[in-house]
Design a protein around this motif. Structure first.
Motif, PDB file in Angstrom:
ATOM      1  N   ASP A   1     -29.804 -38.343  27.457  1.00  0.00           N
ATOM      2  CA  ASP A   1     -30.851 -39.369  27.364  1.00  0.00           C
ATOM      3  C   ASP A   1     -30.971 -39.893  25.932  1.00  0.00           C
ATOM      4  N   VAL A   2     -30.916 -39.002  24.973  1.00  0.00           N
ATOM      5  CA  VAL A   2     -31.013 -39.407  23.566  1.00  0.00           C
ATOM      6  C   VAL A   2     -29.813 -40.269  23.179  1.00  0.00           C
ATOM      7  N   VAL A   3     -28.629 -39.857  23.591  1.00  0.00           N
ATOM      8  CA  VAL A   3     -27.420 -40.620  23.281  1.00  0.00           C
ATOM      9  C   VAL A   3     -27.479 -41.989  23.955  1.00  0.00           C
TER      10      VAL A   3
ATOM     11  N   VAL B   1     -30.173 -43.751  24.807  1.00  0.00           N
ATOM     12  CA  VAL B   1     -31.169 -44.583  24.127  1.00  0.00           C
ATOM     13  C   VAL B   1     -30.622 -45.089  22.796  1.00  0.00           C
ATOM     14  N   LEU B   2     -29.967 -44.230  22.042  1.00  0.00           N
ATOM     15  CA  LEU B   2     -29.388 -44.660  20.765  1.00  0.00           C
ATOM     16  C   LEU B   2     -28.303 -45.714  20.980  1.00  0.00           C
ATOM     17  N   ALA B   3     -27.499 -45.532  22.003  1.00  0.00           N
ATOM     18  CA  ALA B   3     -26.449 -46.515  22.299  1.00  0.00           C
ATOM     19  C   ALA B   3     -27.068 -47.862  22.640  1.00  0.00           C
TER      20      ALA B   3
ATOM     21  N   LEU C   1     -29.880 -48.993  21.633  1.00  0.00           N
ATOM     22  CA  LEU C   1     -30.486 -49.566  20.432  1.00  0.00           C
ATOM     23  C   LEU C   1     -29.441 -50.200  19.513  1.00  0.00           C
ATOM     24  N   PHE C   2     -28.250 -49.619  19.474  1.00  0.00           N
ATOM     25  CA  PHE C   2     -27.228 -50.096  18.538  1.00  0.00           C
ATOM     26  C   PHE C   2     -26.305 -51.171  19.112  1.00  0.00           C
TER      27      PHE C   2
ATOM     28  N   SER D   1     -26.910 -54.889  17.723  1.00  0.00           N
ATOM     29  CA  SER D   1     -26.530 -55.064  16.321  1.00  0.00           C
ATOM     30  C   SER D   1     -25.015 -54.983  16.158  1.00  0.00           C
TER      31      SER D   1
END
Length: 62
Positions: free
Chosen positions: A5-7, A9-11, A13-14, A17
């Motif tokens: 889940d953390v990975v 969400v980070l993916a 977000l990035f 950009s």
């Protein structure tokens, strides 16, 4: 499952950009290529094709 889940969400977000960065790099590469073509056309000597030179029918290519 928490790590996934953390990975994820980070993916998410990035991704925007990174897409902007890739678009910027692609635009710069296209611009650099176009500029090189313009420079090459400007510095290329105007020449008569060999077949016209041999026939003596050379035309001005200006």
């Amino acid at each position: 499952m928490e790590l996934f889940d953390v990975v994820a969400v980070l993916a998410l977000l990035f991704v925007p950009s990174l897409q902007k960065l890739l678009d910027s790099v692609a635009y710069r590469n296209r611009s650099r290529g176009r500029a090189e073509i313009v420079r090459a056309r400007g510095s290329a000597p105007l020449q008569t094709p060999p077949d016209e030179r041999e026939k003596g029918k050379a035309k001005s290519r200006v």
